[in-house]
Design a protein around this motif. Structure first.
Motif, mmCIF file in Angstrom:
data_model
loop_
_atom_site.group_PDB
_atom_site.id
_atom_site.type_symbol
_atom_site.label_atom_id
_atom_site.label_comp_id
_atom_site.label_asym_id
_atom_site.label_seq_id
_atom_site.Cartn_x
_atom_site.Cartn_y
_atom_site.Cartn_z
ATOM 1 N N PRO A 248 0.831 -1.200 0.000
ATOM 2 C CA PRO A 248 0.000 0.000 0.000
ATOM 3 C C PRO A 248 0.864 1.248 0.000
ATOM 4 N N LYS A 249 0.256 2.381 -0.347
ATOM 5 C CA LYS A 249 0.973 3.658 -0.430
ATOM 6 C C LYS A 249 0.020 4.779 -0.029
ATOM 7 N N ILE A 250 0.569 5.810 0.589
ATOM 8 C CA ILE A 250 -0.224 6.990 0.925
ATOM 9 C C ILE A 250 -0.044 8.014 -0.192
ATOM 10 N N TYR A 251 -1.143 8.362 -0.855
ATOM 11 C CA TYR A 251 -1.135 9.347 -1.931
ATOM 12 C C TYR A 251 -1.660 10.677 -1.386
ATOM 13 N N SER A 252 -0.922 11.759 -1.640
ATOM 14 C CA SER A 252 -1.315 13.086 -1.165
ATOM 15 C C SER A 252 -1.948 13.866 -2.315
ATOM 16 N N LEU A 253 -3.241 14.122 -2.221
ATOM 17 C CA LEU A 253 -3.943 14.886 -3.254
ATOM 18 C C LEU A 253 -4.167 16.314 -2.777
ATOM 19 N N SER A 254 -3.735 17.269 -3.585
ATOM 20 C CA SER A 254 -3.939 18.681 -3.258
ATOM 21 C C SER A 254 -4.308 19.427 -4.526
ATOM 22 N N GLY A 293 4.281 12.989 -8.504
ATOM 23 C CA GLY A 293 5.087 12.784 -7.302
ATOM 24 C C GLY A 293 5.767 14.034 -6.800
ATOM 25 N N GLY A 294 5.069 15.155 -6.851
ATOM 26 C CA GLY A 294 5.682 16.405 -6.420
ATOM 27 C C GLY A 294 6.226 17.189 -7.600
ATOM 28 N N LEU A 321 7.280 8.269 -9.983
ATOM 29 C CA LEU A 321 6.281 8.189 -8.921
ATOM 30 C C LEU A 321 6.622 9.158 -7.792
ATOM 31 N N GLY A 322 7.921 9.351 -7.531
ATOM 32 C CA GLY A 322 8.352 10.297 -6.506
ATOM 33 C C GLY A 322 7.727 10.024 -5.157
ATOM 34 N N LEU A 326 0.339 14.313 -5.478
ATOM 35 C CA LEU A 326 -0.427 14.632 -6.676
ATOM 36 C C LEU A 326 -1.023 16.030 -6.543
ATOM 37 N N MET A 327 -0.395 16.985 -7.211
ATOM 38 C CA MET A 327 -0.922 18.347 -7.247
ATOM 39 C C MET A 327 -1.777 18.480 -8.498
#
Length: 439
Positions: A248-254, A293-294, A321-322, A326-327
């Motif tokens: 699993p991975k934590i994806y940051s959506l902004s 990925g930034g 993927l960095g 995800l901006m």
């Protein structure tokens, strides 16, 4: 989301890394112990260190800090019986624009990181570990200090941990807000009390790291994943994600999404699925471009909605993927304006040690400012590409490479916006697209 994606969500989107985040007082030792906390540590201390290294190798866990290097292989590089002290350093200097996964993890569940630290230190035979945290996140630093104190009082840190004979000291170190200290060797220099600048490699930290001794440097999310692998096993971990990018991975959506935040999902999920989880694009305005990925990863466009977000999938489409930051930008945003803001960041954060990065980021910023003032020429586009070519692969560390990514990818997909900016603003009139982006 497609029917197949719905099946994927039902089968695999059971929280692992974030399962405690919404529990009352999730950051306390009492809550952590109620929810299987420190059970993996007891299991690990009963095993041989080499068995743990092999377990992490078998699991296929890859570094979650950006590079995706296999964690078990990195642990295995540490020489044994070398009469030197071994060190474990946690890179919690989360500074990549758009990245916001490690700080929430440490705020909501710091003991998962501490348990992972003890297991990792035991595996690599280290008796000292340091957590290097970004200095601005004072609330996070305080919570980490409190969790470390709790772990010491409970016997999970210190001397003779749980009667195993294994000793481990852990310190929380606050950095001074330098992006360059996210680079592992610059981080080590900073820990040693020197100015944070990247070191020449080789030698690598595995043989000559902190205080010139063998050192493992891993990201927060990487180490926090370790207890789950110890409890669940490598086959369980590989049941999530893809063959080469398991887990699993934590994806940051902004940005322009209805519900920005952290979304845990198996590696290989797509932005289309993540947007569905996040409520879609804000106000229904269509997607224009995004970062996987930034800001140091090449841009993607709306044509990349179905790219698998794992290490191989992103690379196959020309990006990385960095840190899975995800901006998301909608059609109201000027691409040259966004690129200019990122370039300002890299120019400011360049440590100045090497000429390509120090001078290149300066001139890239100057050119973009000139273009956005309406004073640019079409030739500036080729000039920027030439400057990027002289930075990429020639700078001392990856900061220089990362600074070129948004520019080269933006020109690849949106060259017309840069050219239109030059043509329309030859008289110095502010660009409507820029005005809209700033408004």
């Amino acid at each position: 989301m497609s029917e197949g994606a719905n099946v994927t969500e039902q089968r695999h989107l059971t929280p692992v890394l974030t399962k405690r985040w919404l529990s009352p007082n999730s950051w306390t030792l009492a809550t952590y112990e109620q929810l299987e906390g420190y059970t993996a540590l007891r299991k690990a201390l009963a095993a041989h260190p080499d068995q743990l290294i092999q377990l992490i190798k078998d699991s296929g866990l890859r570094g979650r800090g950006g590079a995706g290097f296999p964690a078990g292989m990195k642990w295995g590089f540490i020489p044994q019986n070398d009469s030197k002290p071994h060190y474990l350093v946690i890179n919690a200097d989360e500074g990549e624009p758009g990245t916001c996964k490690d700080v929430p993890l440490m705020m909501a569940d710091p003991h998962s990181l501490i348990e992972g630290i003890v297991i990792t230190a035991y595996a690599i035979r280290a008796n000292y570990a340091a957590i290097y945290v970004r200095g601005e996140v004072i609330h996070c630093i305080r919570r980490l200090h409190a969790a470390v104190r709790e772990a010491y009082r409970a016997g999970y840190l210190g001397r003779n941990i749980l009667g195993s004979g294994f000793d481990l000291e852990v310190v929380v170190h606050a950095g001074a807000g330098a992006y360059i200290c996210g680079e592992e060797t610059a981080l080590l220099d900073s820990l040693e009390g020197r100015r944070g600048q990247p070191r020449l490699k080789p030698p690598f930290p595995a043989t000559a790291g902190l205080y010139a001794a063998p050192t493992v440097v891993n990201n927060v999310e990487t180490i926090a994943t370790v207890p789950y692998i110890v409890n669940g096993g490598s086959d369980w971990f590989r049941s999530m994600g893809t063959e080469k990018s398991p887990g699993p991975k934590i994806y940051s959506l902004s940005g322009h999404v209805e519900k920005p935040g952290q979304y845990e999902a198996p590696l290989g999920i797509t932005l289309r699925e993540l947007l569905d989880m996040a409520g879609g694009m804000k106000d229904g305005i269509p997607l224009k471009f995004w970062t996987p990925g930034g800001s140091s990863t090449p841009l993607f466009t709306a044509d990349h909605l179905d790219v698998p977000l794992d290490f191989e999938g992103a690379a196959a489409e020309g990006s990385m993927l960095g840190t899975t930051a995800l901006m998301i930008f909608n059609e109201t945003v000027s691409v040259p304006w966004a690129v200019m803001k990122w370039t300002e960041f890299y120019k400011h954060e360049s440590c100045g040690k090497c000429t390509p990065c120090r001078e290149g980021t300066y001139w890239l910023e100057q050119i973009l400012h000139r273009m956005l003032r309406g004073e640019g020429t079409p030739e500036d586009v080729e000039t920027m590409l030439d400057v990027c070519d002289n930075i990429l692969g020639r700078s001392f560390c990856a900061l220089g490479d990362g600074a070129t990514s948004p520019i080269t990818s933006a020109i690849k997909y949106f060259r017309h916006e840069f050219l239109e900016l030059c043509e329309k603003n030859s008289g110095g009139v502010p660009a409507p697209a820029l005005a809209g982006a700033q408004g």
